[in-house]
Design an enzyme around this catalytic site. Sequence first.
Site, mmCIF file in Angstrom:
data_model
loop_
_atom_site.group_PDB
_atom_site.id
_atom_site.type_symbol
_atom_site.label_atom_id
_atom_site.label_comp_id
_atom_site.label_asym_id
_atom_site.label_seq_id
_atom_site.Cartn_x
_atom_site.Cartn_y
_atom_site.Cartn_z
ATOM 1 N N ASP A 136 6.271 51.532 24.078
ATOM 2 C CA ASP A 136 7.550 52.249 24.057
ATOM 3 C C ASP A 136 8.694 51.269 24.293
ATOM 4 O O ASP A 136 9.685 51.235 23.555
ATOM 5 C CB ASP A 136 7.545 53.341 25.141
ATOM 6 C CG ASP A 136 8.864 54.085 25.181
ATOM 7 O OD1 ASP A 136 9.362 54.459 24.113
ATOM 8 O OD2 ASP A 136 9.409 54.270 26.293
ATOM 9 N N LYS B 173 -1.232 43.594 30.748
ATOM 10 C CA LYS B 173 -0.827 43.058 32.051
ATOM 11 C C LYS B 173 -2.123 42.886 32.854
ATOM 12 O O LYS B 173 -2.299 43.460 33.931
ATOM 13 C CB LYS B 173 0.159 44.042 32.714
ATOM 14 C CG LYS B 173 0.838 43.544 33.972
ATOM 15 C CD LYS B 173 1.839 42.437 33.748
ATOM 16 C CE LYS B 173 2.334 41.897 35.080
ATOM 17 N NZ LYS B 173 3.170 40.687 34.921
ATOM 18 N N ASP C 293 5.195 40.912 30.060
ATOM 19 C CA ASP C 293 6.486 40.329 30.454
ATOM 20 C C ASP C 293 6.797 39.087 29.610
ATOM 21 O O ASP C 293 7.939 38.876 29.193
ATOM 22 C CB ASP C 293 6.535 40.023 31.967
ATOM 23 C CG ASP C 293 5.301 39.300 32.482
ATOM 24 O OD1 ASP C 293 4.322 39.140 31.722
ATOM 25 O OD2 ASP C 293 5.315 38.885 33.660
ATOM 26 N N TYR D 75 1.564 58.072 30.095
ATOM 27 C CA TYR D 75 2.242 59.254 29.567
ATOM 28 C C TYR D 75 1.409 60.513 29.767
ATOM 29 O O TYR D 75 1.955 61.607 29.882
ATOM 30 C CB TYR D 75 2.493 59.106 28.051
ATOM 31 C CG TYR D 75 3.768 58.393 27.676
ATOM 32 C CD1 TYR D 75 4.029 57.118 28.139
ATOM 33 C CD2 TYR D 75 4.698 58.995 26.849
ATOM 34 C CE1 TYR D 75 5.186 56.458 27.772
ATOM 35 C CE2 TYR D 75 5.864 58.343 26.476
ATOM 36 C CZ TYR D 75 6.095 57.072 26.950
ATOM 37 O OH TYR D 75 7.241 56.425 26.583
ATOM 38 N N ASP E 157 11.452 49.314 21.289
ATOM 39 C CA ASP E 157 12.918 49.442 21.320
ATOM 40 C C ASP E 157 13.548 48.058 21.291
ATOM 41 O O ASP E 157 14.535 47.818 20.590
ATOM 42 C CB ASP E 157 13.383 50.182 22.589
ATOM 43 C CG ASP E 157 13.629 51.667 22.344
ATOM 44 O OD1 ASP E 157 12.991 52.222 21.428
ATOM 45 O OD2 ASP E 157 14.451 52.271 23.064
HETATM 46 C C1 IPM Z 1 9.684 57.189 21.478
HETATM 47 C C2 IPM Z 1 10.498 57.984 22.447
HETATM 48 C C3 IPM Z 1 9.576 58.950 23.171
HETATM 49 C C4 IPM Z 1 8.537 58.142 23.914
HETATM 50 C C5 IPM Z 1 10.286 59.917 24.120
HETATM 51 C C6 IPM Z 1 11.410 60.668 23.450
HETATM 52 C C7 IPM Z 1 9.306 60.860 24.781
HETATM 53 O O1 IPM Z 1 11.169 57.178 23.330
HETATM 54 O O2 IPM Z 1 9.134 57.788 20.534
HETATM 55 O O3 IPM Z 1 9.580 55.981 21.654
HETATM 56 O O4 IPM Z 1 8.780 57.697 25.041
HETATM 57 O O5 IPM Z 1 7.458 57.946 23.367
HETATM 58 MN MN MN Z 2 10.886 55.040 22.954
#
Ligand code: IPM
Ligand code: MN
Length: 352
Positions: free
Chosen positions: A245, A189, A221, A142, A249
């Site tokens: 990240d 990884k 993975d 990032y 999710d």
């Molecule tokens: C998160 C979001 C952010 C990230 C984006 C919006 C930049 O997806 O907080 O997970 O990738 O960190």
């Molecule tokens: Mn995210």
Amino acid sequence: MKFNIALLAGDGIGPEVIDQAVKVSDAVAKKFGHDITWKPALTGAAAIDAVGEPYPDSTHDVCVAADAVLFGAIGHPRYDNDPSAKVRPEQGLLKMRKKLGLFANVRPTFTFPSLLDKSPLKQERIEGTDLVFLRELTGGIYFGEKGRRDNGETAFDNCVYTRAEVQRLAKKGFELAMTRSKKLCCVDKANVLETSRLWRETVQAMEKDYPEVEVSYEFVDAVAMRLVQWPNSYDVLITENLFGDILTDEASVISGSMGLMPSASMGTDAALFEPIHGSYPQATGLNIANPMATVLSAAMMFETAFNLPEEGKAIRNAVNKALAEGIVTEDLADGGKAYGTKEVGDWLAANI
Ligand code: IPM
Ligand code: MN
């Protein structure tokens, strides 16, 4: 106690869900005799519209001066399909993380007994799931050098980590593991990436300082796979920015709705609390977004930033009660009555 809390509502459903967390926090303050002063500040697309940049210095000053930051969401569809946009709301989020030194992103995933049937996974697979990701938040791909060469035909994003960055994140991971079931998984990884080999070697060297913690090392993975097979086999997981990240999710839907999962970002200069869902632009202003993730982020704020576990518990109890009694937004209503964002917030505040 007296608290100054920076309030960064941001974009999309951010302002609506933040309003509910404020209401609930004020109810907690009233019940336990605290005094909260909210300090609203601009961020995201809302800040670009107002002052031309997504994390203005004035907002940074408010955050630095505050005891904690409560944050809604950032992002606007106007920018999503425009790769040429010079200023993007997300840049504000990254700048904020970097400038506030928020290197450790704590993202728990737990199940609610009354919602087990809402999960996309089979009930027997998720029962008892209670895990926490510690995602490194201010390094890696990032923040590495990025750009184009060959007249724009080649693009690159460098992934860079220092040993010190890995150590400070891993230290939080070991410490958290000590307060839980003493199991730590380092997700990397290392069979391919040099940065991952640095992660693994650094964490391995720290094991001797935490002899009670049982550490496992798994490739990202494989973790992606096992997370949906046996999520309840994990406890504390530490990982780098991009892997974190993606995996958080994935983990966030295990409980049945992404609208339920809170998060905290801890760092050198501040602590920030935010729901893990994004700005959900389609729902903006419709009073349908689930405020519970933001409300639970406020619970994390009381618990971790202010060291007030009872206050956090009062919020969690109200949320559990709402879920059990079906006081939920449409994402959880399942054909039954769906309450509005505001109505759920009012109910929670009244039940503190
Ligand atoms: C998160 C979001 C952010 C990230 C984006 C919006 C930049 O997806 O907080 O997970 O990738 O960190
Ligand atoms: Mn995210």
